[in-house]
Design an enzyme around this catalytic site. Structure first.
Site, PDB file in Angstrom:
ATOM      1  N   ASP A 284       2.256  -1.544  -4.501  1.00 47.56           N
ATOM      2  CA  ASP A 284       0.842  -1.159  -4.616  1.00 47.56           C
ATOM      3  C   ASP A 284       0.257  -1.846  -5.843  1.00 47.56           C
ATOM      4  O   ASP A 284       0.978  -2.229  -6.772  1.00 47.56           O
ATOM      5  CB  ASP A 284       0.705   0.363  -4.741  1.00 47.56           C
TER       6      ASP A 284
ATOM      7  N   ASP B   5      -2.617   5.471  19.170  1.00 47.31           N
ATOM      8  CA  ASP B   5      -3.605   5.963  20.138  1.00 47.31           C
ATOM      9  C   ASP B   5      -2.912   6.553  21.370  1.00 47.31           C
ATOM     10  O   ASP B   5      -3.369   7.554  21.927  1.00 47.31           O
ATOM     11  CB  ASP B   5      -4.558   4.820  20.554  1.00 47.31           C
TER      12      ASP B   5
ATOM     13  N   ARG C 249      -1.658   9.983  20.550  1.00 51.13           N
ATOM     14  CA  ARG C 249      -2.776  10.943  20.584  1.00 51.13           C
ATOM     15  C   ARG C 249      -3.192  11.242  22.025  1.00 51.13           C
ATOM     16  O   ARG C 249      -3.569  12.355  22.356  1.00 51.13           O
ATOM     17  CB  ARG C 249      -3.953  10.378  19.780  1.00 51.13           C
TER      18      ARG C 249
ATOM     19  N   VAL D 286      -0.851   6.312   4.231  1.00 53.16           N
ATOM     20  CA  VAL D 286      -0.148   5.748   5.395  1.00 53.16           C
ATOM     21  C   VAL D 286       1.125   5.011   4.968  1.00 53.16           C
ATOM     22  O   VAL D 286       2.185   5.167   5.582  1.00 53.16           O
ATOM     23  CB  VAL D 286      -1.074   4.792   6.189  1.00 53.16           C
TER      24      VAL D 286
ATOM     25  N   HIS E 290      -8.692  -0.942  18.828  1.00 59.66           N
ATOM     26  CA  HIS E 290      -8.449   0.308  18.078  1.00 59.66           C
ATOM     27  C   HIS E 290      -9.758   0.718  17.394  1.00 59.66           C
ATOM     28  O   HIS E 290      -9.926   0.552  16.195  1.00 59.66           O
ATOM     29  CB  HIS E 290      -7.328   0.058  17.053  1.00 59.66           C
TER      30      HIS E 290
ATOM     31  N   GLY F 284       0.874  -1.176   0.000  1.00 60.22           N
ATOM     32  CA  GLY F 284       0.000   0.000   0.000  1.00 60.22           C
ATOM     33  C   GLY F 284       0.906   1.219   0.000  1.00 60.22           C
ATOM     34  O   GLY F 284       1.600   1.480   0.991  1.00 60.22           O
ATOM     35  N   ALA F 285       0.927   1.916  -1.129  1.00 59.56           N
ATOM     36  CA  ALA F 285       1.788   3.115  -1.220  1.00 59.56           C
ATOM     37  C   ALA F 285       0.936   4.373  -1.112  1.00 59.56           C
ATOM     38  O   ALA F 285       1.299   5.436  -1.602  1.00 59.56           O
ATOM     39  CB  ALA F 285       2.554   3.097  -2.546  1.00 59.56           C
TER      40      ALA F 285
ATOM     41  N   VAL G   1      -1.804  -2.868   9.585  1.00 62.07           N
ATOM     42  CA  VAL G   1      -2.273  -1.493   9.814  1.00 62.07           C
ATOM     43  C   VAL G   1      -3.710  -1.314   9.301  1.00 62.07           C
ATOM     44  O   VAL G   1      -4.505  -0.590   9.887  1.00 62.07           O
ATOM     45  CB  VAL G   1      -1.319  -0.477   9.126  1.00 62.07           C
ATOM     46  N   SER G   2      -4.046  -1.998   8.202  1.00 66.18           N
ATOM     47  CA  SER G   2      -5.355  -1.842   7.569  1.00 66.18           C
ATOM     48  C   SER G   2      -6.475  -2.071   8.585  1.00 66.18           C
ATOM     49  O   SER G   2      -6.379  -2.944   9.451  1.00 66.18           O
ATOM     50  CB  SER G   2      -5.510  -2.851   6.426  1.00 66.18           C
TER      51      SER G   2
ATOM     52  N   ARG H  64     -14.485   2.398  11.585  1.00 67.69           N
ATOM     53  CA  ARG H  64     -13.444   1.532  10.990  1.00 67.69           C
ATOM     54  C   ARG H  64     -14.033   0.164  10.632  1.00 67.69           C
ATOM     55  O   ARG H  64     -13.648  -0.448   9.648  1.00 67.69           O
ATOM     56  CB  ARG H  64     -12.294   1.340  11.976  1.00 67.69           C
TER      57      ARG H  64
HETATM   58  N1  NAI Z   1      -4.139   0.942  12.354  1.00 70.68           N
HETATM   59  C1  NAI Z   1      -4.111   2.266  12.336  1.00 70.68           C
HETATM   60  O1  NAI Z   1      -3.794   2.903  13.338  1.00 70.68           O
HETATM   61  C2  NAI Z   1      -4.431   2.996  11.086  1.00 70.68           C
HETATM   62  C3  NAI Z   1      -4.995   2.328  10.031  1.00 70.68           C
HETATM   63  N2  NAI Z   1      -5.282   2.970   8.867  1.00 70.68           N
HETATM   64  C4  NAI Z   1      -5.827   2.159   7.778  1.00 70.68           C
HETATM   65  O2  NAI Z   1      -4.803   1.957   6.808  1.00 70.68           O
HETATM   66  C5  NAI Z   1      -5.399   1.710   5.537  1.00 70.68           C
HETATM   67  C6  NAI Z   1      -4.752   2.594   4.462  1.00 70.68           C
HETATM   68  O3  NAI Z   1      -5.083   3.943   4.668  1.00 70.68           O
HETATM   69  P1  NAI Z   1      -4.558   5.063   3.646  1.00 70.68           P
HETATM   70  O4  NAI Z   1      -3.119   4.849   3.366  1.00 70.68           O
HETATM   71  O5  NAI Z   1      -5.013   6.357   4.161  1.00 70.68           O
HETATM   72  O6  NAI Z   1      -5.400   4.689   2.323  1.00 70.68           O
HETATM   73  P2  NAI Z   1      -5.002   5.021   0.811  1.00 70.68           P
HETATM   74  O7  NAI Z   1      -6.235   4.828  -0.002  1.00 70.68           O
HETATM   75  O8  NAI Z   1      -4.295   6.332   0.742  1.00 70.68           O
HETATM   76  O9  NAI Z   1      -3.942   3.886   0.441  1.00 70.68           O
HETATM   77  C7  NAI Z   1      -4.268   2.531   0.346  1.00 70.68           C
HETATM   78  C8  NAI Z   1      -3.469   1.947  -0.802  1.00 70.68           C
HETATM   79  O10 NAI Z   1      -3.690   0.545  -0.835  1.00 70.68           O
HETATM   80  C9  NAI Z   1      -3.615   0.159  -2.207  1.00 70.68           C
HETATM   81  N3  NAI Z   1      -4.204  -1.169  -2.376  1.00 70.68           N
HETATM   82  C10 NAI Z   1      -5.506  -1.526  -2.394  1.00 70.68           C
HETATM   83  N4  NAI Z   1      -5.625  -2.855  -2.613  1.00 70.68           N
HETATM   84  C11 NAI Z   1      -4.375  -3.352  -2.720  1.00 70.68           C
HETATM   85  C12 NAI Z   1      -3.837  -4.643  -2.946  1.00 70.68           C
HETATM   86  N5  NAI Z   1      -4.620  -5.722  -3.071  1.00 70.68           N
HETATM   87  N6  NAI Z   1      -2.503  -4.770  -3.003  1.00 70.68           N
HETATM   88  C13 NAI Z   1      -1.680  -3.714  -2.877  1.00 70.68           C
HETATM   89  N7  NAI Z   1      -2.133  -2.453  -2.678  1.00 70.68           N
HETATM   90  C14 NAI Z   1      -3.464  -2.282  -2.603  1.00 70.68           C
HETATM   91  C15 NAI Z   1      -4.380   1.263  -2.931  1.00 70.68           C
HETATM   92  O11 NAI Z   1      -4.078   1.275  -4.320  1.00 70.68           O
HETATM   93  C16 NAI Z   1      -3.897   2.489  -2.184  1.00 70.68           C
HETATM   94  O12 NAI Z   1      -2.790   3.106  -2.825  1.00 70.68           O
HETATM   95  C17 NAI Z   1      -6.900   1.944   5.727  1.00 70.68           C
HETATM   96  O13 NAI Z   1      -7.564   0.716   5.903  1.00 70.68           O
HETATM   97  C18 NAI Z   1      -6.959   2.767   7.002  1.00 70.68           C
HETATM   98  O14 NAI Z   1      -8.195   2.651   7.662  1.00 70.68           O
HETATM   99  C19 NAI Z   1      -5.027   4.293   8.709  1.00 70.68           C
HETATM  100  C20 NAI Z   1      -4.469   5.017   9.729  1.00 70.68           C
HETATM  101  C21 NAI Z   1      -4.146   4.430  11.007  1.00 70.68           C
HETATM  102  O1  OAA Z   2      -9.403   6.717  11.920  1.00 67.67           O
HETATM  103  C1  OAA Z   2      -9.155   5.893  11.016  1.00 67.67           C
HETATM  104  O2  OAA Z   2     -10.018   5.345  10.326  1.00 67.67           O
HETATM  105  C2  OAA Z   2      -7.733   5.548  10.752  1.00 67.67           C
HETATM  106  C3  OAA Z   2      -7.132   5.119  12.009  1.00 67.67           C
HETATM  107  O3  OAA Z   2      -7.247   3.984  12.417  1.00 67.67           O
HETATM  108  C4  OAA Z   2      -6.596   6.168  12.876  1.00 67.67           C
HETATM  109  O4  OAA Z   2      -6.192   7.238  12.399  1.00 67.67           O
HETATM  110  O5  OAA Z   2      -6.592   5.938  14.093  1.00 67.67           O
END
Ligand code: NAI
Ligand code: OAA
Length: 306
Positions: A32, A148, A151, A11, A175, A7-8, A118-119, A88
């Site tokens: 990605d 968390d 924050r 995050v 989370h 995932g590029a 992370v997802s 989420r």
């Molecule tokens: N655990 C945590 O604390 C946090 C979790 N997240 C989660 O992280 C995930 C990503 O968030 P963002 O980067 O903001 O989203 P984003 O949409 O900017 O990036 C996600 C990337 O994943 C790629 N992708 C989708 N399917 C794929 C596959 N099968 N193989 C490879 N790449 C693929 C997409 O093309 C996209 O570039 C989300 O599920 C979000 O909820 C986000 C922030 C904190």
């Molecule tokens: O809020 C969201 O969906 C992404 C995440 O997990 C965070 O930033 O804590």
């Protein structure tokens, strides 16, 4: 030390950037599914190397897992982020399939890797990686509590009108907007319990602001946050890569700890070269125990949707 970040997007790229700036990894592979996207992000980031003074080589690939071979750590950020008003948990339908497929592809090329999930919904995605890959539990780590807790410290510093470096605190539990358990009783300013400085009412406000930290940013940004999530992941990756034996709350498979079984949820762990070196069981009071149980019920409900 070779690290792969799948995932590029927001995050994944932020995570790769912080790993590179900290300069402890020889190589970061960004992967990605979107044609040319990871290559573009990697090139842009590499053009910051002379400006930021790092030697980590960042390469980008479109869905070519052979380039991720022999990664010691793999981070999974692939999947969709939430939009304002969503939870989420609502992401499970799309993200579960992505996380399952991605983790299996990673392991084919890096059978000894440590996976950081992370997802979202992260605790359930971490559990899914356990169930679908069968990797030993020390090699599957969910990132949520580190973010968390950062924050929580931000909100505590705000309430205390203190610099964040004066403040320490930890968030355990799930989370999610309702499942986080910020441990206000144990939070300190320079070793002094914050309960000495803040009223119960103000501390409750800190707790509530912490729990909706991700939702607050999602409302402001139109999508979820990336800088602090990227920094939090890079902290976990560095602790493992450099065998730091640092303590972070992470989503981990519990087998009796905190009275919980067969669930991945945030608990303090020691991170070192083997991934999770130890789960730390701290003594919670009755109210904290009840919050942890409630939080676990929420995570189980989401796990049941898998
Ligand atoms: N655990 C945590 O604390 C946090 C979790 N997240 C989660 O992280 C995930 C990503 O968030 P963002 O980067 O903001 O989203 P984003 O949409 O900017 O990036 C996600 C990337 O994943 C790629 N992708 C989708 N399917 C794929 C596959 N099968 N193989 C490879 N790449 C693929 C997409 O093309 C996209 O570039 C989300 O599920 C979000 O909820 C986000 C922030 C904190
Ligand atoms: O809020 C969201 O969906 C992404 C995440 O997990 C965070 O930033 O804590």
């Amino acid at each position: 030390m070779k690290v792969t970040v799948v995932g590029a997007g927001a995050v994944g790229a932020s995570c790769a950037e912080y790993i590179a700036i900290k300069n402890f990894a020889s190589e970061v592979v960004l992967l990605d599914i979107k044609e040319g996207f990871a290559e573009g992000k990697a090139m842009d980031l590499m053009q910051t190397a002379s400006l930021n003074g790092f030697d980590t080589k960042i390469t980008g690939v479109t869905n070519d897992y052979s380039k991720t071979a022999e990664s010691e750590i793999c981070v999974i950020t692939s999947g969709i982020p939430r939009k304002p008003g969503m939870t989420r948990e609502e992401l499970i339908g799309i993200n579960a399939g992505i996380v399952k497929e991605v983790s299996s592809s990673l392991i084919k090329h890096s059978p000894n890797t440590i996976i950081i999930v992370v997802s979202n919904p992260m605790d359930t995605m971490t559990y899914l990686v356990h169930k679908s890959t069968g990797l030993p539990k020390n090699r599957i780590i969910g990132m949520g509590g580190a973010l968390d807790s950062a924050r929580f410290k931000y909100r505590l510093a705000e309430a205390l009108e203190a610099p964040i470096s004066d403040v320490d605190g930890m968030v355990v539990g799930g989370h999610s907007d309702t499942g986080m358990v910020p441990l206000t009783r144990l939070a300190t300013r320079n070793s002094v319990p914050v309960t000495e400085f803040l009223t119960e009412e103000r501390l409750n406000q800190v707790m509530e602001d912490t729990k909706v930290g991700g939702a607050t940013l999602t409302k402001l940004l139109g999508t979820s946050a990336w800088y602090a999530p990227g920094a939090a992941v890079s902290g976990l990756v560095q602790a493992i890569a450099c065998d730091q034996m640092k303590m972070f709350p992470c989503s981990v498979l519990l087998e009796g700890e905190y009275g919980l079984n067969d669930i991945c949820i945030g608990a303090p762990v020691i991170l070192g070269r083997n991934g999770i070196e130890k789960i730390v069981e701290i003594e919670l009071n009755d109210a904290e125990k009840a919050h942890m149980q409630e939080s676990a019920e929420g995570v189980r409900k989401t796990n049941d949707l898998l």
